[in-house]
Motif scaffolding. Sequence first.
Motif, mmCIF file in Angstrom:
data_model
loop_
_atom_site.group_PDB
_atom_site.id
_atom_site.type_symbol
_atom_site.label_atom_id
_atom_site.label_comp_id
_atom_site.label_asym_id
_atom_site.label_seq_id
_atom_site.Cartn_x
_atom_site.Cartn_y
_atom_site.Cartn_z
ATOM 1 N N TYR A 1 26.216 42.224 42.137
ATOM 2 C CA TYR A 1 26.732 42.025 40.773
ATOM 3 C C TYR A 1 27.514 40.704 40.634
ATOM 4 O O TYR A 1 27.256 39.907 39.739
ATOM 5 C CB TYR A 1 27.622 43.219 40.378
ATOM 6 C CG TYR A 1 28.165 43.078 38.975
ATOM 7 C CD1 TYR A 1 27.466 43.593 37.890
ATOM 8 C CD2 TYR A 1 29.366 42.405 38.728
ATOM 9 C CE1 TYR A 1 27.947 43.443 36.598
ATOM 10 C CE2 TYR A 1 29.851 42.252 37.442
ATOM 11 C CZ TYR A 1 29.142 42.774 36.382
ATOM 12 O OH TYR A 1 29.607 42.605 35.106
ATOM 13 N N ARG B 1 35.711 36.632 30.868
ATOM 14 C CA ARG B 1 36.676 37.329 31.729
ATOM 15 C C ARG B 1 37.966 36.515 31.840
ATOM 16 O O ARG B 1 39.068 37.047 31.719
ATOM 17 C CB ARG B 1 36.047 37.545 33.106
ATOM 18 C CG ARG B 1 36.814 38.501 33.998
ATOM 19 C CD ARG B 1 36.083 38.792 35.306
ATOM 20 N NE ARG B 1 34.815 39.441 35.104
ATOM 21 C CZ ARG B 1 33.623 38.856 35.246
ATOM 22 N NH1 ARG B 1 33.538 37.585 35.632
ATOM 23 N NH2 ARG B 1 32.510 39.516 35.029
ATOM 24 N N GLY C 1 36.167 50.314 33.136
ATOM 25 C CA GLY C 1 34.914 49.782 33.680
ATOM 26 C C GLY C 1 35.199 48.597 34.589
ATOM 27 O O GLY C 1 34.596 47.540 34.450
ATOM 28 N N ASP D 1 36.185 53.405 36.879
ATOM 29 C CA ASP D 1 34.761 53.150 36.637
ATOM 30 C C ASP D 1 33.989 54.444 36.878
ATOM 31 O O ASP D 1 34.425 55.305 37.646
ATOM 32 C CB ASP D 1 34.243 52.051 37.575
ATOM 33 C CG ASP D 1 33.008 51.357 37.017
ATOM 34 O OD1 ASP D 1 33.144 50.252 36.465
ATOM 35 O OD2 ASP D 1 31.898 51.933 37.122
ATOM 36 N N ASP E 1 35.289 58.829 33.765
ATOM 37 C CA ASP E 1 34.429 58.524 32.622
ATOM 38 C C ASP E 1 35.298 58.012 31.469
ATOM 39 O O ASP E 1 36.236 58.698 31.055
ATOM 40 C CB ASP E 1 33.683 59.803 32.215
ATOM 41 C CG ASP E 1 32.712 59.576 31.072
ATOM 42 O OD1 ASP E 1 32.705 58.478 30.493
ATOM 43 O OD2 ASP E 1 31.952 60.516 30.772
ATOM 44 N N ALA E 2 34.953 56.870 30.948
ATOM 45 C CA ALA E 2 35.736 56.262 29.862
ATOM 46 C C ALA E 2 35.777 57.140 28.615
ATOM 47 O O ALA E 2 36.656 56.980 27.775
ATOM 48 C CB ALA E 2 35.146 54.896 29.514
ATOM 49 N N MET F 1 35.999 44.677 29.743
ATOM 50 C CA MET F 1 35.170 43.460 29.715
ATOM 51 C C MET F 1 33.726 43.818 30.039
ATOM 52 O O MET F 1 33.450 44.359 31.125
ATOM 53 C CB MET F 1 35.718 42.456 30.739
ATOM 54 C CG MET F 1 37.111 41.964 30.360
ATOM 55 S SD MET F 1 37.896 40.975 31.639
ATOM 56 C CE MET F 1 38.520 42.222 32.742
HETATM 57 C C1 LIG Z 1 28.607 45.094 33.054
HETATM 58 S S1 LIG Z 1 29.671 45.969 34.132
HETATM 59 C C2 LIG Z 1 31.225 45.142 33.827
HETATM 60 C C3 LIG Z 1 32.139 45.199 35.029
HETATM 61 C C4 LIG Z 1 33.447 44.406 34.886
HETATM 62 N N1 LIG Z 1 34.250 44.911 33.785
HETATM 63 C C5 LIG Z 1 33.199 42.919 34.701
HETATM 64 O O1 LIG Z 1 33.989 42.264 34.003
HETATM 65 O O2 LIG Z 1 32.269 42.388 35.291
HETATM 66 C C6 LIG Z 1 29.909 47.519 33.263
HETATM 67 C C7 LIG Z 1 30.723 48.526 34.061
HETATM 68 O O3 LIG Z 1 31.037 49.640 33.206
HETATM 69 C C8 LIG Z 1 30.899 50.829 33.976
HETATM 70 N N2 LIG Z 1 30.696 51.967 33.068
HETATM 71 C C9 LIG Z 1 29.628 52.233 32.279
HETATM 72 N N3 LIG Z 1 29.814 53.384 31.614
HETATM 73 C C10 LIG Z 1 31.030 53.860 31.972
HETATM 74 C C11 LIG Z 1 31.798 55.002 31.611
HETATM 75 N N4 LIG Z 1 31.352 55.914 30.739
HETATM 76 N N5 LIG Z 1 33.003 55.176 32.178
HETATM 77 C C12 LIG Z 1 33.476 54.260 33.067
HETATM 78 N N6 LIG Z 1 32.809 53.152 33.441
HETATM 79 C C13 LIG Z 1 31.602 52.954 32.903
HETATM 80 C C14 LIG Z 1 29.703 50.540 34.875
HETATM 81 O O4 LIG Z 1 29.651 51.419 35.969
HETATM 82 C C15 LIG Z 1 29.966 49.081 35.252
HETATM 83 O O5 LIG Z 1 30.768 48.984 36.398
#
Ligand SMILES: C[S@@+](CC[C@H](N)C(=O)[O-])C[C@H]1O[C@@H](n2cnc3c(N)ncnc32)[C@H](O)[C@@H]1O
Length: 221
Positions: free
Chosen positions: A31, A43, A61, A81, A109-110, A126
Amino acid sequence: MPGGAATARSEISRVDESDVRRAYRRWAPVYNFIFGPLTYAGRRAAVKCVNARAGRVLEAGVGTGIALGLYAPHLRIVGFDLSADMLDQARRTVAEKKLDHVEALHEMDAADLDFPDASFDTVVAMYVLTTVPEPERVMDELERVCRPGGEIVLVNHFSAERGPRAAIERMLARYASRLGWRPEFPVSIAIDRPGLEGVERRAIAPFGVFTLLRLRRRGQA
Ligand SMILES: C[S@@+](CC[C@H](N)C(=O)[O-])C[C@H]1O[C@@H](n2cnc3c(N)ncnc32)[C@H](O)[C@@H]1O
């Protein structure tokens, strides 16, 4: 067809928890390398807003913890996350960089946060809202855990309303579950909320594909 376009649109844009976990299991090891440079400007801008504030910060997240080393040491950071694979990377980052200002990292879970109301001075998400299965519920939860007078900082891709980008986003929407994020995502989900007032809305350079939003939680501080 009865029910028509609205039904079809919501179906093609659906992403569920297993899609998210599956997608980020694949992305976790690479990633930072693949998405880090593309997402850096947003960011950096979001973290700069957060660093100008005081107190406890919730990073929703938190992913691989790519932002954790950028926060100022006067803040206390809690991250969470849905993806255990992304969190493994974040925990490794915290240990390797000895990030003492990171208070905790949770698998959560968010849309269903295990924090009391008004627990944080700042909440930051973000590149997250477009990946969550239930963005409205997630906004409810981010608002609930932010204290009145506190700030929610978002960086996200929001849909174009017209033009070639809108057409591409509509076309990509059918692949949402495979991508693990929604190409079509209206900004109204974040801003049309009675409990929040807009502080800032800024396009992120160089192409303005991402937007930074700062929202203040209404109520007595
Ligand atoms: C595109 S990544 C962004 C990661 C980080 N915030 C960044 O700036 O790079 C999206 C993140 O959101 C998390 N995510 C997606 N749905 C979620 C949920 N319902 N609850 C918590 N995290 C979640 C994913 O697992 C992933 O790590």
